[in-house]
Design a protein around this motif. Structure first.
Motif, PDB file in Angstrom:
ATOM      1  N   ASN A 172      36.841  54.181  -3.171  1.00 22.76           N
ATOM      2  CA  ASN A 172      36.187  52.885  -3.324  1.00 22.76           C
ATOM      3  C   ASN A 172      35.567  52.491  -1.996  1.00 22.76           C
ATOM      4  O   ASN A 172      36.273  52.362  -1.002  1.00 22.76           O
ATOM      5  N   ARG A 173      34.251  52.315  -1.972  1.00 21.58           N
ATOM      6  CA  ARG A 173      33.522  51.930  -0.759  1.00 21.58           C
ATOM      7  C   ARG A 173      33.868  52.831   0.421  1.00 21.58           C
ATOM      8  O   ARG A 173      34.158  52.361   1.522  1.00 21.58           O
ATOM      9  N   ASN A 174      33.894  54.126   0.188  1.00 27.40           N
ATOM     10  CA  ASN A 174      34.156  55.153   1.199  1.00 27.40           C
ATOM     11  C   ASN A 174      35.564  55.096   1.783  1.00 27.40           C
ATOM     12  O   ASN A 174      35.822  55.646   2.839  1.00 27.40           O
ATOM     13  N   LYS A 229      27.148  59.335   6.190  1.00 30.15           N
ATOM     14  CA  LYS A 229      25.970  59.620   7.015  1.00 30.15           C
ATOM     15  C   LYS A 229      26.176  60.872   7.865  1.00 30.15           C
ATOM     16  O   LYS A 229      25.327  61.757   7.913  1.00 30.15           O
ATOM     17  N   ASP A 230      27.317  60.937   8.552  1.00 29.65           N
ATOM     18  CA  ASP A 230      27.584  62.062   9.448  1.00 29.65           C
ATOM     19  C   ASP A 230      28.437  63.154   8.804  1.00 29.65           C
ATOM     20  O   ASP A 230      28.754  64.157   9.458  1.00 29.65           O
ATOM     21  N   GLN A 231      28.837  62.946   7.516  1.00 32.52           N
ATOM     22  CA  GLN A 231      29.557  63.952   6.731  1.00 32.52           C
ATOM     23  C   GLN A 231      30.895  64.361   7.352  1.00 32.52           C
ATOM     24  O   GLN A 231      31.161  65.536   7.574  1.00 32.52           O
ATOM     25  N   TYR A 232      31.757  63.380   7.623  1.00 32.03           N
ATOM     26  CA  TYR A 232      33.103  63.709   8.084  1.00 32.03           C
ATOM     27  C   TYR A 232      34.097  62.714   7.480  1.00 32.03           C
ATOM     28  O   TYR A 232      33.715  61.672   6.949  1.00 32.03           O
ATOM     29  N   PHE A 233      35.385  63.072   7.517  1.00 27.38           N
ATOM     30  CA  PHE A 233      36.432  62.183   7.018  1.00 27.38           C
ATOM     31  C   PHE A 233      37.467  61.965   8.109  1.00 27.38           C
ATOM     32  O   PHE A 233      37.597  62.759   9.044  1.00 27.38           O
ATOM     33  N   ASN A 234      38.221  60.856   7.965  1.00 28.78           N
ATOM     34  CA  ASN A 234      39.279  60.537   8.922  1.00 28.78           C
ATOM     35  C   ASN A 234      40.312  59.674   8.226  1.00 28.78           C
ATOM     36  O   ASN A 234      39.979  58.775   7.482  1.00 28.78           O
ATOM     37  N   CYS A 235      41.581  59.969   8.483  1.00 30.56           N
ATOM     38  CA  CYS A 235      42.658  59.120   7.998  1.00 30.56           C
ATOM     39  C   CYS A 235      43.222  58.371   9.179  1.00 30.56           C
ATOM     40  O   CYS A 235      43.681  58.972  10.155  1.00 30.56           O
ATOM     41  N   ILE A 252      35.647  58.015   4.616  1.00 28.99           N
ATOM     42  CA  ILE A 252      34.635  59.060   4.535  1.00 28.99           C
ATOM     43  C   ILE A 252      33.322  58.514   5.083  1.00 28.99           C
ATOM     44  O   ILE A 252      32.822  57.495   4.608  1.00 28.99           O
ATOM     45  N   ASN A 253      32.789  59.165   6.100  1.00 35.55           N
ATOM     46  CA  ASN A 253      31.513  58.785   6.679  1.00 35.55           C
ATOM     47  C   ASN A 253      30.441  59.645   6.010  1.00 35.55           C
ATOM     48  O   ASN A 253      30.336  60.837   6.275  1.00 35.55           O
TER      49      ASN A 253
END
Length: 65
Positions: free
Chosen positions: A30-32, A51-57, A48-49
């Motif tokens: 929901n909303r990235n 634009k730059d195609q990466y994820f972070n917890c 999840i970003n």
């Protein structure tokens, strides 16, 4: 012997695949933001970003592209 250019392959995959669509096949987003699939998460901390195609917890610190 020719060496294979793995960096070019990685960039090609990044350009052709939307990370958000891949993640949404496994978890609800929901909303990235989502519940992290790598640890027991009570509140959404998996970002999840697109634009730059990466994820972070922000909870467990896992991330990548």
């Amino acid at each position: 012997m020719n060496s294979f250019d793995f960096n070019h392959l990685i960039e090609t995959v990044r350009d052709r695949i939307d990370l958000l669509q891949v993640v949404e096949q496994r978890i609800t987003v929901n909303r990235n933001m989502a519940h992290c699939p790598f640890h027991d998460d009570k509140t959404p901390s998996f970002s999840i970003n697109t634009k730059d195609q990466y994820f972070n917890c922000f909870g467990c610190g896992k991330g990548g592209d």
